[in-house]
Design a protein around this motif. Sequence first.
Motif, mmCIF file in Angstrom:
data_model
loop_
_atom_site.group_PDB
_atom_site.id
_atom_site.type_symbol
_atom_site.label_atom_id
_atom_site.label_comp_id
_atom_site.label_asym_id
_atom_site.label_seq_id
_atom_site.Cartn_x
_atom_site.Cartn_y
_atom_site.Cartn_z
ATOM 1 N N GLU A 108 0.839 -1.215 0.000
ATOM 2 C CA GLU A 108 0.000 0.000 0.000
ATOM 3 C C GLU A 108 0.870 1.260 0.000
ATOM 4 O O GLU A 108 0.630 2.200 -0.756
ATOM 5 N N THR A 109 1.890 1.275 0.843
ATOM 6 C CA THR A 109 2.729 2.466 0.964
ATOM 7 C C THR A 109 3.549 2.695 -0.299
ATOM 8 O O THR A 109 3.579 3.802 -0.837
ATOM 9 N N LEU A 110 4.227 1.674 -0.770
ATOM 10 C CA LEU A 110 5.162 1.852 -1.891
ATOM 11 C C LEU A 110 4.433 2.047 -3.226
ATOM 12 O O LEU A 110 4.939 2.730 -4.112
ATOM 13 N N ASN A 130 5.369 0.268 -8.202
ATOM 14 C CA ASN A 130 5.645 1.077 -7.003
ATOM 15 C C ASN A 130 6.395 2.354 -7.375
ATOM 16 O O ASN A 130 6.949 2.486 -8.466
ATOM 17 N N VAL A 131 6.427 3.277 -6.421
ATOM 18 C CA VAL A 131 7.020 4.589 -6.694
ATOM 19 C C VAL A 131 8.536 4.491 -6.874
ATOM 20 O O VAL A 131 9.144 5.320 -7.569
ATOM 21 N N LEU A 132 9.153 3.454 -6.324
ATOM 22 C CA LEU A 132 10.605 3.294 -6.489
ATOM 23 C C LEU A 132 10.948 3.027 -7.956
ATOM 24 O O LEU A 132 11.865 3.638 -8.517
ATOM 25 N N GLN A 324 -1.130 7.442 0.718
ATOM 26 C CA GLN A 324 -0.812 8.794 0.246
ATOM 27 C C GLN A 324 0.696 9.067 0.201
ATOM 28 O O GLN A 324 1.126 10.073 -0.363
ATOM 29 N N PHE A 325 1.491 8.189 0.817
ATOM 30 C CA PHE A 325 2.913 8.511 0.962
ATOM 31 C C PHE A 325 3.672 8.429 -0.363
ATOM 32 O O PHE A 325 4.605 9.198 -0.596
ATOM 33 N N ALA A 326 3.289 7.507 -1.247
ATOM 34 C CA ALA A 326 4.025 7.355 -2.510
ATOM 35 C C ALA A 326 3.930 8.631 -3.350
ATOM 36 O O ALA A 326 4.946 9.142 -3.845
#
Length: 352
Positions: A108-110, A130-132, A324-326
């Motif tokens: 969820e976070t990434l 993912n955002v990475l 929301q962090f990504a």
Amino acid sequence: MLLALSIAAIAQTKAKNVVMISVDGCRWQEIFRGADSVLFYTKKYRQQDSAAMSVKYWGKNVAERRNKLMPFFWNTISKQGQLYGNRDLGNLVNVRNKYWFSYPGRSETLCGYYDEKIDANDYPNNPNENVLEFFNKQKGMEGKVVTFASWDALSRIINRDRNGMLVNIPGEKVKGNNLTAAQKLANELQNYLPEYFGKTVRFDAHTYALTRSYIEANHPRVVHIDFADMDEFGHHGQYDSFLDGAHYVDAMVESLWNYMQADPFYKDKTTIIVYPDHGRGLGDKWTSHGTSAPGSNETWMAILGPDTPATGEMKAKSQIYQDQFAQTVAQLMGLKFTANHPVGEPVKTVFK
Ligand SMILES: [Zn+2]
């Protein structure tokens, strides 16, 4: 490529680099209240000398206890950055997913996305981008996005088979022909550390040594660190070592921040964001998490960097979610994160 970049870029920010740090199973209660008075004095949850632990973590009120437990959070981040999730003030952070355990929380976070299908820690390679890997596709950032993890599931959560990024997990050494002395030593240490929690997990101190030596040698733009000691000690019912886990994470974040603020590559253009993957239960259920441990969907977030107002402990009644962090991190890097799934909105109060 130029067209894609112009679409992806949204706003000028000072941050050119970001450090994302996940702290497995670290409760908001310890961050904002310090050592829990009941658990701290429950004999079955203690292995270490109680007088020494009292000196280390006990205090007559919440402010003293949380300062002792997390001195960098409460002396520096609380003055120069932001701390979200003090539910005693009505400031809420939660996971959006309904599972409240590790793979779903990290995914969820990434990914910035809650996927109901991701419902197990042994879930295979994550189908969601993912955002990475989004960062790793941007010009000038290819190969500059790295993960060092204390838990081996990160290879699947990030799906390194798909994106080919460096995701270093327990049992793996950093490879390369020009490793520094510090990197060689960090690699070698892996031969000597006890497998205290089994083969799938390694101690956070070792993950930190691998990360830090890699940063100093290679100056990556995006660093993702995944710590696991706290969750392991929690499941083992060792509250004193669980507190040590928080205290040492705080110290490692401080050490890394001080190093970066002394290195021109990172100084005043790097944001550090710290958060867990889920919370834990209350009372005797503190050892556990998941739907059988009510409250373990409650989390927190700490952030420190050049684009974030120094509002410290967030006191307004509000609600944010881990998904929301990504997008928050992408926006800090002046980008808009798009993927093969919807992405949660950024946390607006993080920006000046
Ligand atoms: Zn976890």
